[in-house]
Write a protein that holds these residues in place. Structure first.
Motif, PDB file in Angstrom:
ATOM      1  N   THR A  85       0.832  -1.217   0.000  1.00  0.00           N
ATOM      2  CA  THR A  85       0.000   0.000   0.000  1.00  0.00           C
ATOM      3  C   THR A  85       0.861   1.260   0.000  1.00  0.00           C
ATOM      4  O   THR A  85       0.478   2.269  -0.577  1.00  0.00           O
ATOM      5  CB  THR A  85      -0.947   0.017   1.218  1.00  0.00           C
ATOM      6  OG1 THR A  85      -0.222  -0.414   2.366  1.00  0.00           O
ATOM      7  CG2 THR A  85      -2.149  -0.855   1.009  1.00  0.00           C
ATOM      8  N   PHE A 203      -7.159  -3.867  -2.008  1.00  0.00           N
ATOM      9  CA  PHE A 203      -6.673  -3.962  -0.625  1.00  0.00           C
ATOM     10  C   PHE A 203      -7.828  -4.260   0.329  1.00  0.00           C
ATOM     11  O   PHE A 203      -7.743  -5.158   1.189  1.00  0.00           O
ATOM     12  CB  PHE A 203      -5.972  -2.653  -0.241  1.00  0.00           C
ATOM     13  CG  PHE A 203      -5.609  -2.561   1.208  1.00  0.00           C
ATOM     14  CD1 PHE A 203      -4.581  -3.336   1.735  1.00  0.00           C
ATOM     15  CD2 PHE A 203      -6.303  -1.720   2.065  1.00  0.00           C
ATOM     16  CE1 PHE A 203      -4.252  -3.267   3.083  1.00  0.00           C
ATOM     17  CE2 PHE A 203      -5.984  -1.644   3.409  1.00  0.00           C
ATOM     18  CZ  PHE A 203      -4.958  -2.421   3.924  1.00  0.00           C
ATOM     19  N   THR A 207      -8.345  -7.603   2.596  1.00  0.00           N
ATOM     20  CA  THR A 207      -8.383  -7.480   4.057  1.00  0.00           C
ATOM     21  C   THR A 207      -9.716  -7.977   4.609  1.00  0.00           C
ATOM     22  O   THR A 207      -9.756  -8.759   5.572  1.00  0.00           O
ATOM     23  CB  THR A 207      -8.157  -6.003   4.458  1.00  0.00           C
ATOM     24  OG1 THR A 207      -6.957  -5.539   3.845  1.00  0.00           O
ATOM     25  CG2 THR A 207      -8.014  -5.856   5.966  1.00  0.00           C
ATOM     26  N   SER A 224      -8.616 -10.097  -5.948  1.00  0.00           N
ATOM     27  CA  SER A 224      -7.737  -9.003  -5.532  1.00  0.00           C
ATOM     28  C   SER A 224      -6.279  -9.407  -5.761  1.00  0.00           C
ATOM     29  O   SER A 224      -5.858 -10.496  -5.349  1.00  0.00           O
ATOM     30  CB  SER A 224      -7.963  -8.690  -4.056  1.00  0.00           C
ATOM     31  OG  SER A 224      -6.882  -7.963  -3.529  1.00  0.00           O
ATOM     32  N   PHE A 226      -3.819  -8.303  -4.250  1.00  0.00           N
ATOM     33  CA  PHE A 226      -3.157  -8.385  -2.939  1.00  0.00           C
ATOM     34  C   PHE A 226      -3.097  -9.834  -2.454  1.00  0.00           C
ATOM     35  O   PHE A 226      -2.193 -10.215  -1.725  1.00  0.00           O
ATOM     36  CB  PHE A 226      -3.912  -7.537  -1.901  1.00  0.00           C
ATOM     37  CG  PHE A 226      -3.511  -6.094  -1.897  1.00  0.00           C
ATOM     38  CD1 PHE A 226      -2.675  -5.581  -0.911  1.00  0.00           C
ATOM     39  CD2 PHE A 226      -3.956  -5.221  -2.879  1.00  0.00           C
ATOM     40  CE1 PHE A 226      -2.299  -4.245  -0.898  1.00  0.00           C
ATOM     41  CE2 PHE A 226      -3.595  -3.886  -2.875  1.00  0.00           C
ATOM     42  CZ  PHE A 226      -2.763  -3.397  -1.892  1.00  0.00           C
TER      43      PHE A 226
END
Lengths: 269, 308
Positions: A85, A203, A207, A224, A226
């Protein structure tokens, strides 16, 4: 001439590249310096063990809380877990310069009036910014390496190196996505907005997917990017080649799509 | 065998679509520019001059029609063609954080310079009295224009495409610019320049195309254009003569009286005018060719629609 745009971008970007690399490298050094001793790590682990699982996921500790009791675990959660990030701003900034900003300020007209194909401009810029990302990551690793030399505990330098290198595929994907937005969308604000939403949305999805077990977010978090960064796995077990291959493949597709659009559309309108 | 035109457009058309609206920026442009000529492309802002230039450079793509440069398709062969073209944009934007020298080096590098381009750029800078050491952002608009000219000419292109080239240049430098264009022509190069400053076109161009609302209204030799349409005739009398005497004469469209003189705008022959003032003692007659500004206004004014 081939390589001219590449060289010029490197020449123009090296100060920013150094600022980013040295800054994040110093941060890595700082993280190692503040790693608690064994008793401190254990006390911290005990503290986290009392937290509900979704909160553990939210702060990036993950499922294996015992990993946090190691220096590598502390560095992974405290540094590599936040790196994506933090560093994502850089490929967005430079990605917008590939076509969008240069069209917006009018210099693209001058550049494309020279004997250089549009595709070559785009590829050379992408490669130049890839090199700057590699240098930034090398400087990050350099900071970690210096920290490892002065730390009173042993660190697996090889794992620090590959976990640092593991940042690159995700950064390249963000860079390619930003370039695509610049190639497809004419509005600067809209392109920036969509790119930011893409990164932040990915993100959040990752999460939330980790936090809310059995939820819709968990079921779709595979979309995602991520999800494929997974610095914890890399620090524990080494590079996850499947993840790297997937991220690089998506990067190539995004870049190819950017080329397709940029070569076919009007410039600078 | 006729020489291949340097620029040849066939029904070149560009329509911009913004939402549901379609704006015709250029409509069916058929234009031919010959080797070794300086061609002026005239029109007010929004007439389609810059659109034409951007189409020629393949920065934008035609909605229909095509443009050929040196006999090659401007779209399909743009990279090869750009080796032979020098371009100065109307709204010149250069890399502001670079010095003039760095801009020249960058452009020369992309062009694959072996050292000769940079050498020629230095000569041009000397000719234009331009200091290369400053950053572009520190240049005045005139100096940026000079740098743009240097960049467009440093590789001695066969074709120069210049969009409003003298904007921001002082009169002395305009003279230098005119001289550079004449020298380019003398060495067989072709210049295509757009302008709304008719004086500069009059000074250097061989032919001129007049564009209005995206349509080419006329292509004339500058000399012919100056000698066509109308002229100003001033008749000096021994005593005052009323303007009404000549107001109804065929070909006379404007009459102004001053002291013992009548100044008329005359299209066509002199004879009806002279017959109308028969009986008045004419001390002298002066004639004056219209300026290009006046011709230009005539195209866009009462005669604009008939001009094509």
């Amino acid at each position: 001439m081939k390589g001219s745009v590449f060289n010029e971008i490197l020449r123009q970007t090296w100060p920013q590249m150094l600022y980013w690399g040295v800054g994040l490298g110093l941060m890595g050094l700082f993280i190692i310096v503040i790693v608690p001793d064994a008793a401190g790590l254990q006390a911290m682990t005990d503290f986290f063990a009392r937290m509900p699982p979704f909160l553990l996921q939210a702060v990036g500790v993950g499922d294996d809380i015992s990993f946090l009791a190691t220096p590598e675990g502390f560095i992974t959660v405290g540094f590599f877990g936040k790196m994506l990030t933090m560093l994502a701003v850089y490929p967005i900034l430079v990605g917008l310069r590939v076509t969008l900003f240069e069209e917006d300020n009018g210099t693209m007209d001058m550049l494309l009036s020279l004997p250089v194909p549009r595709g070559q401009v785009l590829i050379e810029k992408f490669l130049a910014y890839t090199v700057t990302l590699l240098v930034i990551i090398t400087l990050i690793f350099a900071g970690l390496w210096v920290g490892a030399q002065i730390a009173p505990f042993e660190l697996n330098i090889g794992r620090l190196a590959v976990t640092s290198l593991n940042i690159l595929p995700s950064m390249l994907l963000i860079l390619a996505f930003t370039i695509l937005m610049g190639a497809v969308i004419r509005g600067k604000k809209l392109a920036i907005g969509i790119t930011a939403a893409f990164v932040m949305g990915s993100f959040m999805l990752d999460t939330l997917g980790d936090m809310a077990t059995g939820s819709f977010a968990e079921n779709v978090k595979w979309i995602s990017f991520f999800n494929y960064y997974d610095s914890t796995s890399v620090m524990k077990n080494g590079i996850v080649w499947g993840n790297v291959a997937l991220l690089l493949a998506i990067t190539v597709v995004l870049l190819g799509t950017s080329l397709y659009f940029f070569q076919r559309r009007d410039v600078g309108i | 065998m006729a020489a291949i035109p340097v620029i040849q457009t066939d029904n070149l058309t560009k329509v911009y679509k913004t939402g549901k609206e379609a704006v015709v920026a250029l409509k069916d442009l058929n234009l031919s520019v010959q080797p070794g000529e300086i061609f002026g492309f005239l029109g007010p802002n929004g007439a389609g001059k810059t659109t034409t230039i951007r189409l020629l450079l393949d920065l934008i793509r035609p909605t229909r029609g095509r443009a050929n440069i040196f006999g090659q398709d401007a779209n399909l062969n743009s990279v090869v063609l750009h080796q032979r073209i020098g371009f100065l944009p109307g709204e010149l934007s250069l890399w502001k954080h670079l010095t003039g020298k760095q801009v020249v080096n960058y452009v020369a590098s992309v062009r694959g310079d072996d050292g000769r381009m940079v050498k020629h750029a230095n000569e041009l800078a000397e000719q234009l009295d331009l200091d290369f050491s400053k950053k572009v952002r520190a240049y005045s608009s005139g100096n940026r224009r000079k740098l743009g000219l240097v960049v467009s000419m440093m590789h001695k292109p066969d074709l120069l495409i210049l969009d409003e080239p003298t904007g921001g240049l002082d009169p002395l430098l305009q003279q230098t610019f005119n001289q550079m264009m004449r020298e380019a022509r003398a060495t067989g190069r072709t210049v295509f320049l757009s302008s709304h400053v008719l004086g500069e076109v009059q000074a250097i161009c061989d032919r001129v195309g007049i564009l209005r609302n995206g349509e080419l209204k006329a292509v004339e030799r500058v000399d012919d254009l100056t000698h066509t349409n109308f002229q100003w005739v001033t008749l000096h009398f021994r005593e005052a003569v009323a303007p009404e005497v000549v107001a109804q004469v065929p070909g006379v469209t404007e009459v102004t009286a001053e002291n013992h003189s009548l100044k008329v705008r005359l299209s066509g022959d002199f004879d009806p005018l002279l017959r109308a003032v028969e009986g008045h003692y004419i001390a002298s007659i002066q004639t004056k060719e219209p300026t290009l500004e006046e011709i230009f206004l005539a195209f866009y004014g009462n005669h604009g629609e008939q001009a094509s």
